[in-house]
Design an enzyme around this catalytic site. Structure first.
Site, short mmCIF file in Angstrom:
data_model
loop_
_atom_site.label_atom_id
_atom_site.label_comp_id
_atom_site.label_asym_id
_atom_site.label_seq_id
_atom_site.Cartn_x
_atom_site.Cartn_y
_atom_site.Cartn_z
N GLY A 190 8.64 -7.13 -1.33
CA GLY A 190 9.38 -7.65 -0.19
C GLY A 190 10.81 -7.14 -0.12
CG ASP B 144 4.29 -4.31 -3.89
OD1 ASP B 144 3.31 -4.94 -4.28
OD2 ASP B 144 4.92 -3.52 -4.63
NE ARG C 182 1.38 9.20 3.22
CZ ARG C 182 2.19 8.24 2.79
NH1 ARG C 182 2.01 7.00 3.16
NH2 ARG C 182 3.20 8.52 1.98
P1 IMP Z 1 8.31 -3.48 -1.40
O1 IMP Z 1 7.68 -4.59 -0.60
O2 IMP Z 1 9.77 -3.31 -1.14
O3 IMP Z 1 8.02 -3.62 -2.87
O4 IMP Z 1 7.71 -2.07 -1.01
C1 IMP Z 1 6.60 -1.94 -0.26
C2 IMP Z 1 6.27 -0.46 -0.13
O5 IMP Z 1 5.72 0.04 -1.36
C3 IMP Z 1 5.18 -0.31 0.90
O6 IMP Z 1 5.72 -0.08 2.17
C4 IMP Z 1 4.39 0.86 0.38
O7 IMP Z 1 4.92 2.06 0.86
C5 IMP Z 1 4.55 0.80 -1.13
N1 IMP Z 1 3.39 0.11 -1.76
C6 IMP Z 1 3.36 -1.12 -2.29
N2 IMP Z 1 2.15 -1.45 -2.77
C7 IMP Z 1 1.36 -0.37 -2.51
C8 IMP Z 1 -0.04 -0.09 -2.75
O8 IMP Z 1 -0.83 -0.89 -3.30
N3 IMP Z 1 -0.49 1.13 -2.33
C9 IMP Z 1 0.32 2.05 -1.73
N4 IMP Z 1 1.63 1.81 -1.48
C10 IMP Z 1 2.15 0.63 -1.88
#
Ligand code: IMP
Ligand code: MG
Length: 178
Positions: free
Chosen positions: A102, A100, A162
């Protein structure tokens, strides 16, 4: 009322995971790989992927959370559960559900790199490029998805969904969740 609309069918997801498994089998020919599952979301994907890799495969699990969620993330991660074994000298592939912003992965990869694996790659079932805040080098991606909140195949909404064998998006009454 909450309703899930299918975006990527079970057949499509499984086909893509088989393809990634074949690609990894080629890329790491003759080597052993260690899959690191990022809990909890990465678990369904990792199990399915591991079955499609025709090499010696070992697995380990890790769980982390980012500080300051909901507000501007401070950009640090907290390790909730660390790996059972050393990754020094191993061919490591981190398996995630979705990339997402990152932020989480960028810090996780830095941490793992400092433990001196032989190689370190990143494999994510889904990628939401529009949401990227921090660049992360992704080696294997299942699907790119638009900026909707997605569930299924390990991804949750409020810890639900999930177990869905497909990827869907959430409708609440007449609105699509973002
Ligand atoms: P980021 O890349 O650090 O923002 O976090 C990514 C994490 O946020 C992922 O591993 C998911 O657990 C959670 N996440 C991000 N987008 C989604 C979504 O659309 N649905 C469910 N979980 C999400
Ligand atoms: Mg996750």
């Amino acid at each position: 009322m909450e309703k899930i609309e299918i975006m990527i069918s079970e057949e499509e997801v499984n086909k893509r995971i088989r393809e990634i498994g074949e690609q990894i089998t080629k890329d790491y020919a003759g080597k052993e790989v260690l899959l690191i599952c990022v809990l909890r979301g990465g678990s369904f994907f990792m199990c399915e992927l591991a079955k499609r890799i025709n090499l010696d495969v070992k697995i380990d699990f890790m769980s982390c959370s980012s500080y300051g969620k909901g507000t501007a993330s401070s950009g640090h991660i907290k390790i909730i559960k660390d790996l059972e074994e050393s990754i020094e000298g191993k061919n490591v592939i981190v398996v995630e559900d979705i990339i997402d912003s990152g932020r989480t992965l960028s810090h996780l990869l830095d941490l793992l790199k400092s433990r001196q694996p032989e190689s370190l790659a990143l494999c994510a079932l889904l990628d939401k490029p529009e949401r990227r805040v921090v660049e992360v080098p992704v080696d294997y991606i299942g699907f790119q998805v638009p900026d909707y909140f997605v569930v299924g195949y390990g991804l949750d909404y409020d810890q639900k969904y999930r177990n869905l064998p497909y990827i869907g998006r959430v409708h609440i009454d007449d609105e699509v969740l973002k």
